[in-house]
Scaffold this motif. Structure first.
Motif, mmCIF file in Angstrom:
data_model
loop_
_atom_site.group_PDB
_atom_site.id
_atom_site.type_symbol
_atom_site.label_atom_id
_atom_site.label_comp_id
_atom_site.label_asym_id
_atom_site.label_seq_id
_atom_site.Cartn_x
_atom_site.Cartn_y
_atom_site.Cartn_z
ATOM 1 N N SER A 168 -5.548 49.309 12.121
ATOM 2 C CA SER A 168 -5.042 50.149 13.210
ATOM 3 C C SER A 168 -3.727 49.661 13.792
ATOM 4 O O SER A 168 -3.277 50.180 14.815
ATOM 5 C CB SER A 168 -6.096 50.228 14.329
ATOM 6 N N ILE A 169 -3.080 48.686 13.139
ATOM 7 C CA ILE A 169 -1.872 48.114 13.741
ATOM 8 C C ILE A 169 -0.731 47.923 12.738
ATOM 9 O O ILE A 169 0.411 47.692 13.116
ATOM 10 C CB ILE A 169 -2.194 46.765 14.415
ATOM 11 N N GLY A 170 -1.018 48.013 11.465
ATOM 12 C CA GLY A 170 0.010 47.745 10.461
ATOM 13 C C GLY A 170 -0.265 46.448 9.724
ATOM 14 O O GLY A 170 -1.276 45.786 9.955
ATOM 15 N N LEU B 263 -4.962 60.806 18.748
ATOM 16 C CA LEU B 263 -4.122 61.475 17.753
ATOM 17 C C LEU B 263 -2.750 61.813 18.343
ATOM 18 O O LEU B 263 -1.715 61.620 17.689
ATOM 19 C CB LEU B 263 -4.809 62.743 17.234
ATOM 20 N N ARG B 264 -2.733 62.301 19.566
ATOM 21 C CA ARG B 264 -1.451 62.596 20.214
ATOM 22 C C ARG B 264 -0.646 61.310 20.396
ATOM 23 O O ARG B 264 0.571 61.293 20.203
ATOM 24 C CB ARG B 264 -1.681 63.267 21.572
ATOM 25 N N ALA B 265 -1.335 60.231 20.744
ATOM 26 C CA ALA B 265 -0.656 58.962 21.005
ATOM 27 C C ALA B 265 -0.016 58.405 19.738
ATOM 28 O O ALA B 265 1.142 57.965 19.754
ATOM 29 C CB ALA B 265 -1.634 57.948 21.593
ATOM 30 N N ILE B 266 -0.739 58.426 18.612
ATOM 31 C CA ILE B 266 -0.157 57.860 17.401
ATOM 32 C C ILE B 266 0.975 58.742 16.884
ATOM 33 O O ILE B 266 1.932 58.244 16.284
ATOM 34 C CB ILE B 266 -1.216 57.596 16.303
ATOM 35 N N GLN B 267 0.887 60.049 17.134
ATOM 36 C CA GLN B 267 2.002 60.921 16.773
ATOM 37 C C GLN B 267 3.264 60.531 17.541
ATOM 38 O O GLN B 267 4.353 60.447 16.972
ATOM 39 C CB GLN B 267 1.656 62.382 17.051
ATOM 40 N N LYS B 268 3.097 60.261 18.834
ATOM 41 C CA LYS B 268 4.236 59.844 19.648
ATOM 42 C C LYS B 268 4.811 58.518 19.160
ATOM 43 O O LYS B 268 6.004 58.253 19.310
ATOM 44 C CB LYS B 268 3.811 59.711 21.116
ATOM 45 N N ALA B 269 3.950 57.693 18.562
ATOM 46 C CA ALA B 269 4.394 56.397 18.046
ATOM 47 C C ALA B 269 5.015 56.515 16.658
ATOM 48 O O ALA B 269 5.375 55.500 16.057
ATOM 49 C CB ALA B 269 3.223 55.423 18.016
ATOM 50 N N MET C 72 -4.607 49.604 20.682
ATOM 51 C CA MET C 72 -3.955 49.536 21.988
ATOM 52 C C MET C 72 -2.697 48.673 21.936
ATOM 53 O O MET C 72 -1.671 48.997 22.549
ATOM 54 C CB MET C 72 -4.931 48.971 23.027
ATOM 55 N N LYS C 73 -2.759 47.605 21.159
ATOM 56 C CA LYS C 73 -1.587 46.736 20.994
ATOM 57 C C LYS C 73 -0.471 47.488 20.281
ATOM 58 O O LYS C 73 0.703 47.410 20.665
ATOM 59 C CB LYS C 73 -1.979 45.486 20.216
ATOM 60 N N GLU D 137 3.125 48.361 21.936
ATOM 61 C CA GLU D 137 4.378 47.933 21.325
ATOM 62 C C GLU D 137 5.353 49.087 21.168
ATOM 63 O O GLU D 137 6.573 48.897 21.073
ATOM 64 C CB GLU D 137 4.104 47.286 19.971
ATOM 65 N N ASN D 138 4.814 50.316 21.139
ATOM 66 C CA ASN D 138 5.647 51.513 21.023
ATOM 67 C C ASN D 138 5.787 52.261 22.358
ATOM 68 O O ASN D 138 6.238 53.411 22.376
ATOM 69 C CB ASN D 138 5.055 52.444 19.954
ATOM 70 N N ASP D 139 5.382 51.565 23.458
ATOM 71 C CA ASP D 139 5.477 52.140 24.808
ATOM 72 C C ASP D 139 4.757 53.470 24.931
ATOM 73 O O ASP D 139 5.249 54.432 25.562
ATOM 74 C CB ASP D 139 6.948 52.302 25.210
ATOM 75 N N ILE D 140 3.573 53.557 24.321
ATOM 76 C CA ILE D 140 2.776 54.772 24.346
ATOM 77 C C ILE D 140 1.450 54.499 25.039
ATOM 78 O O ILE D 140 0.830 53.462 24.833
ATOM 79 C CB ILE D 140 2.502 55.289 22.919
#
Length: 304
Positions: free
Chosen positions: A107-109, A228-234, A291-292, A296-299
């Motif tokens: 979930s983080i890369g 889903l909205r949050a990861i799209q913004k990221a 969450m981290k 890190e993407n200010d989301i």
């Protein structure tokens, strides 16, 4: 695949590792399972036991509980839970095998994984599920078009090793999909797991009756849409694309779908203590790292 490229280590002898071991051994590959504690002893004494057509069968498998640095395999499949992935990779850090395929959520890369094993890393996600009860594997194999094994290079290039991995899967008659953006795929999958399995958390675990309520389904709906909205913004591309439908469907329809899912035997099995405790550890780690990643993407994930 060439005749020499057939030595495989499966690091982790749980459900996923055991299923791949059976499939690859049936295809004639030289497979070794890495296990420990009771699972190692059981495999040594009884072989790999599995349920098939209501009968318990057993297949002999090579099993080890330590790995030497010069014990080289063409592919190492890491089939442990996400919360154990870093520990597994640290165990393999100095082993000289060229390809390490991580069959787990993320979930983080991949930065921390790359720091450990470098460009040997090939991210993937398994196409099976199930349970091990009293040492016997009970596989849950969904239709091939629904749940193939997914893998690909981090940069999306179809390299020689991806082609070799493809040939391995074809030989074993295992369905697969090559992805150009494994990070987006794995983060999307992690988000769905976090939303759908949150009711298993030890700190707020609910009983079977409560799990089937509209309140639980609505919580899943709201959480899934927010993440889903949050990861799209990221900048994450939702993959598979059909998951985007969750953002389009009205809440009531999503609630209905989740209420149906919450009544399935699969979910009842998930609520058994052994599975629930393991799932809790993985979901907590996935949630923490998501969450981290968003921070890190200010989301921020806004649930409404």
């Amino acid at each position: 695949m060439s005749a020499k490229q057939d030595r495989i280590l499966i690091f982790g002898a749980g459900v996923i590792g055991s299923i791949y071991a059976i499939k690859l051994m049936e295809a004639g590959f030289d497979v070794t399972l890495y296990a420990h504690s009771n699972r190692f002893t059981s495999l040594k004494e009884h072989g790999l036991q599995y349920e098939e057509k209501d009968k318990v069968r057993s297949i002999q498998v090579k099993v080890i509980d330590t790995i030497e640095n010069n014990d080289i395999y063409d592919f190492i499949f890491v089939t442990v839970r996400y919360d154990r992935s870093e520990s597994a990779l640290l165990t393999l850090k100095d082993n000289q095998s060229p390809n390490i395929v991580t069959m787990t959520s993320n979930s983080i890369g991949f930065s921390s994984w790359l720091d450990i094993v470098g460009d040997r890393l090939v991210p993937a996600f398994p196409g099976f599920g199930g349970q091990i009860k009293d040492g016997v594997l009970h596989a849950r194999i969904l239709p091939k078009f629904l749940v193939p094994t997914v893998f690909g290079e981090i940069n999306g290039v179809v390299t020689e090793r991806i082609e070799n991995l493809t040939k391995l899967f074809i030989s074993a008659k295992l369905p697969y999909v090559i992805k150009q953006d494994m990070q987006s795929y794995l983060i999307t999958h992690s988000v769905t797991d976090i939303a759908m399995l949150s009711f298993l958390h030890s700190e707020n675990r609910i009983d079977k009756k409560t799990a089937r309520t509209g309140k639980t389904a609505r919580k899943i709906t709201i959480t899934l849409k927010a993440y889903l909205r949050a990861i799209q913004k990221a900048g994450v591309s939702i993959d598979p694309p059909m998951v985007k439908m969750a953002l389009i469907f009205p809440n009531l329809l999503m609630d209905l779908l989740f209420m149906i899912w919450l009544r399935t035997k699969m979910v009842r099995d998930m609520m058994l203590p052994d599975y629930a405790n393991s799932a809790t550890n993985e979901i907590v780690q996935l949630s923490h790292d998501l969450m981290k990643f968003l921070s890190e993407n200010d989301i921020q994930a806004e649930k409404s």
